[in-house]
Design an enzyme around this catalytic site. Structure first.
Site, PDB file in Angstrom:
ATOM      1  N   SER A  48      63.348  23.430  57.616  1.00 43.36           N
ATOM      2  CA  SER A  48      63.720  22.315  56.743  1.00 43.36           C
ATOM      3  C   SER A  48      65.200  22.266  56.381  1.00 43.36           C
ATOM      4  O   SER A  48      65.721  21.194  56.099  1.00 43.36           O
ATOM      5  CB  SER A  48      62.894  22.358  55.462  1.00 43.36           C
ATOM      6  OG  SER A  48      63.153  23.536  54.745  1.00 43.36           O
ATOM      7  N   HIS A  61      58.399  18.851  58.628  1.00 40.53           N
ATOM      8  CA  HIS A  61      59.530  18.028  59.093  1.00 40.53           C
ATOM      9  C   HIS A  61      59.403  17.594  60.550  1.00 40.53           C
ATOM     10  O   HIS A  61      60.286  16.923  61.077  1.00 40.53           O
ATOM     11  CB  HIS A  61      60.849  18.774  58.862  1.00 40.53           C
ATOM     12  CG  HIS A  61      61.118  18.980  57.409  1.00 40.53           C
ATOM     13  ND1 HIS A  61      61.724  18.032  56.623  1.00 40.53           N
ATOM     14  CD2 HIS A  61      60.773  19.994  56.580  1.00 40.53           C
ATOM     15  CE1 HIS A  61      61.777  18.463  55.372  1.00 40.53           C
ATOM     16  NE2 HIS A  61      61.208  19.654  55.314  1.00 40.53           N
ATOM     17  N   LYS A 120      57.007  13.124  53.895  1.00 35.43           N
ATOM     18  CA  LYS A 120      58.321  12.996  54.541  1.00 35.43           C
ATOM     19  C   LYS A 120      58.286  11.788  55.499  1.00 35.43           C
ATOM     20  O   LYS A 120      58.302  10.670  55.016  1.00 35.43           O
ATOM     21  CB  LYS A 120      58.694  14.320  55.170  1.00 35.43           C
ATOM     22  CG  LYS A 120      58.598  15.416  54.069  1.00 35.43           C
ATOM     23  CD  LYS A 120      59.153  16.714  54.403  1.00 35.43           C
ATOM     24  CE  LYS A 120      58.769  17.782  53.395  1.00 35.43           C
ATOM     25  NZ  LYS A 120      59.280  17.583  52.047  1.00 35.43           N
TER      26      LYS A 120
END
Ligand SMILES: Cc1ncc(COP(=O)(O)O)c(C=O)c1O
Length: 416
Positions: free
Chosen positions: A190, A218, A249
């Protein structure tokens, strides 16, 4: 700590608050909450001023997609604002069933389970899978939620050097006698944006009888033919035991998940305390995730737009001589190393109309402070050009330290 006074009145039990805050102040690590007005679009209003947003995890722009918002509104009208119960009692409203079925198909697994956040998915799953007498093998740069889960489990924690499979193997060998073994890694890290050597990790898991858990927070939406993550891109869906991820995300919503075998999911429903003892997500959030997942799968052009922006930004930044480290993803960390300099750079960029966040310890190791850039699919070529010209100005200031006085910049920030 203040000593007790001579008349035996106990010391002030709150003294540690101000002492700790003073020490944070002295070390230059004070953090502030920034007030953002409006939605996480490529351009946002920050403290009353329009700036280009270059530090959001809304990688595909789905948080503000009209179809996603409509799905959330419809679920709000049908089911109300909150789930008002844990999922095992009264909070398992209908949209969950659809989301978990779609998610399992997306991830190529038999089943999936949605938690209220990615943090809770990691903490609850790890603590449910291993306990005292077991061993965890954890990458040195793993996210705090993986670390917290490992600590909570009371298993023996072996931290292996970042992405170093030789070190991982030597630790697996040294703990061969442990009852259960669990390897923990992110797929896209990340804060550095580099990738875990998943194929080797999976082989080591098999060789030493260890479960492999991969955090795709991610990577989901960004890697793989359908956006399911790096596990999909490497065709490892049947070899990774526990695929973890989050809707917060690229999916633009909220909630964490685990995808895996039916047995694993059934076990977690009984044993993951962060699943059992918390209220279900609001139905509007669950419905938004379903709709956003559908778009992730069906609109690869969003991923292509993101990668175009990443390439444009990355090439421009590297040409200026900044160090980006070993990133291979949409996360572009400009390493400035020094905490104060990083925050001063951040404030300078804000004055130029660019919102990027400075990342300092304890989020990253000491001496590796950075500006963490993350472009979105919805940025235009002009947006990226605008960002690059701000970075070019910053670079010329950094190269003439007399003009770039990090002590003077905090006062400049107040004029924004
Ligand atoms: C690698 C990683 N895992 C887990 C999480 C937690 O996810 P969430 O924000 O959904 O709680 C994050 C987000 O901060 C993350 O970066």
């Amino acid at each position: 700590m203040a000593p007790p006074s001579s008349d035996n009145t106990p010391a002030d039990p709150r003294a540690f608050l101000s002492e700790t805050l003073r020490s944070i102040q002295r070390s230059g690590l004070v953090r502030h909450l920034r007030n953002i007005q409006g939605a996480p679009e490529p351009r946002v209003t920050l403290d009353g001023r329009s700036v280009l947003l270059l530090c959001s995890n809304n990688y595909l722009g789905l948080a503000t997609d009209e179809r996603v918002k409509r799905a959330a509104r419809e679920a709000l009208d049908t089911y109300g604002a909150g789930a008002t119960g844990s999922r095992l009692i009264s909070g398992n409203l209908d949209p969950y069933r659809q989301l978990e079925q779609e998610l399992a198909v997306f991830k190529g697994t038999a089943a999936s389970l949605v938690f209220s956040s990615g943090y809770q998915a990691n903490v609850g799953t790890i603590a449910a899978l291993v306990e005292a007498g077991d061993a965890i093998f954890s990458d040195a740069l793993n996210h705090a939620s993986l670390i917290e889960g490992a600590r909570l489990s009371r298993a023996d924690i072996q931290v292996y050097r970042h992405r170093d499979t030789e070190d991982l193997e030597s630790k697996l060998r040294s703990r061969a006698a442990a009852r259960r073994k669990l390897i923990l890694t992110e797929s896209v890290f990340s804060m550095d944006g580099d990738l875990a050597p998943l194929e080797e990790i999976v082989l080591l898991g098999k060789k030493y009888g260890a479960l492999v858990m991969v955090d795709e927070a991610h990577a989901t939406g960004v890697f793989g033919d359908t956006g399911a993550g790096l596990v999909e891109a490497l065709r490892l869906q049947q070899k990774v035991d526990i695929q973890m991820g989050t809707f917060s995300k690229a999916v633009g919503s909220l909630g964490g998940y685990i995808a895996g075998s039916r047995e694993l999911i059934s076990y977690l429903i009984h044993r993951a305390r962060s699943f059992v003892f918390t209220t279900g997500l609001p139905p509007a959030v669950v419905a938004a995730s379903s709709e956003a997942l559908r778009i992730v799968r069906q609109e690869p052009e969003r991923r292509q737009a993101l990668w175009r922006n990443v390439a444009q930004l990355r090439q421009g930044i590297e040409r200026m001589g900044y160090s980006l480290g070993p990133t291979e993803s949409q996360i572009l960390p400009i390493l400035l190393y020094d905490d104060r300099q990083t925050m001063a750079a951040c404030r300078y960029l804000l004055r130029q109309g660019l919102f990027v966040q400075g990342i300092r310890p304890p989020t990253v190791p000491a001496g590796t402070a950075r500006l963490r850039l993350s472009p979105m699919a919805t940025h235009t070529e002009r947006d990226i050009e605008e960002a690059l010209s701000a970075f070019a100005e910053l670079q010329s200031l950094l190269q003439s330290p007399r003009r770039f006085d990090s002590k003077r910049l905090p006062s400049l920030a107040k004029t924004i």
